[in-house]
Design an enzyme around this catalytic site. Sequence first.
Site, PDB file in Angstrom:
ATOM      1  CB  ALA A   1      -0.933   0.007   1.205  1.00  0.00           C
ATOM      2  CB  SER A   2       0.550   4.478  -1.666  1.00  0.00           C
ATOM      3  OG  SER A   2       0.359   3.880  -2.930  1.00  0.00           O
TER       4      SER A   2
END
Length: 206
Positions: free
Chosen positions: A9-10
């Site tokens: 995930a970013s």
Amino acid sequence: MFIRAYLRASTKDQDADRARADLIRFAADRGMSIASFYVENESGAKLSRPELFRLLDDAQPGDVLLVEQVDRLSRLTSRDWDKLKALIAAKGVRVVALDLPTSHQLIQPGDEFTSRMLGALNGMMLDMLAAIARKDYEDRRRRTQQGIERAKAEGRFTGRRPNAKRHEAVAKLLRQGLSWSEVEATTGASRSTVARIARGVKAPAE
């Protein structure tokens, strides 16, 4: 052959582990299990990602790199994508993505001709989806910047609101004498955030 799942995930506010159940189910439906998981919160636009490279260091020829979507693996520029592809190829790792049906057969053993044909087709599809993922990343950044510029022009832009709860937790730990690295690990705050808060708190720096 080992299946190594990569979950990304970013940001630290997002759940990188969200797709774990889908990956486990995908492997189980094919009578297989996942040997190890590599989970991190890093931008897909960055080539330097510790867990991804740890996966590749651990991998042996014939292993599968399993991802939910191609954009979990790459939102890279074409140059960086070429570098990553070259490393994956050098390790002899096969990329399988749930959103790339042409890759699904690569998780099963097959004859050399079929494997080569599927590998070539999968490579082309990977390139296409990686390019789409990069374009989506750039489009979203451009729209965000346009929104900021419009808000500034209209006098509505106030900047990013600080996370008051995290700010309070960082300040408390700094006052207790924890090091910056310990505060980062405990709260998930970035180094720059810890440094900014530390300027107003009496605490030892590193």
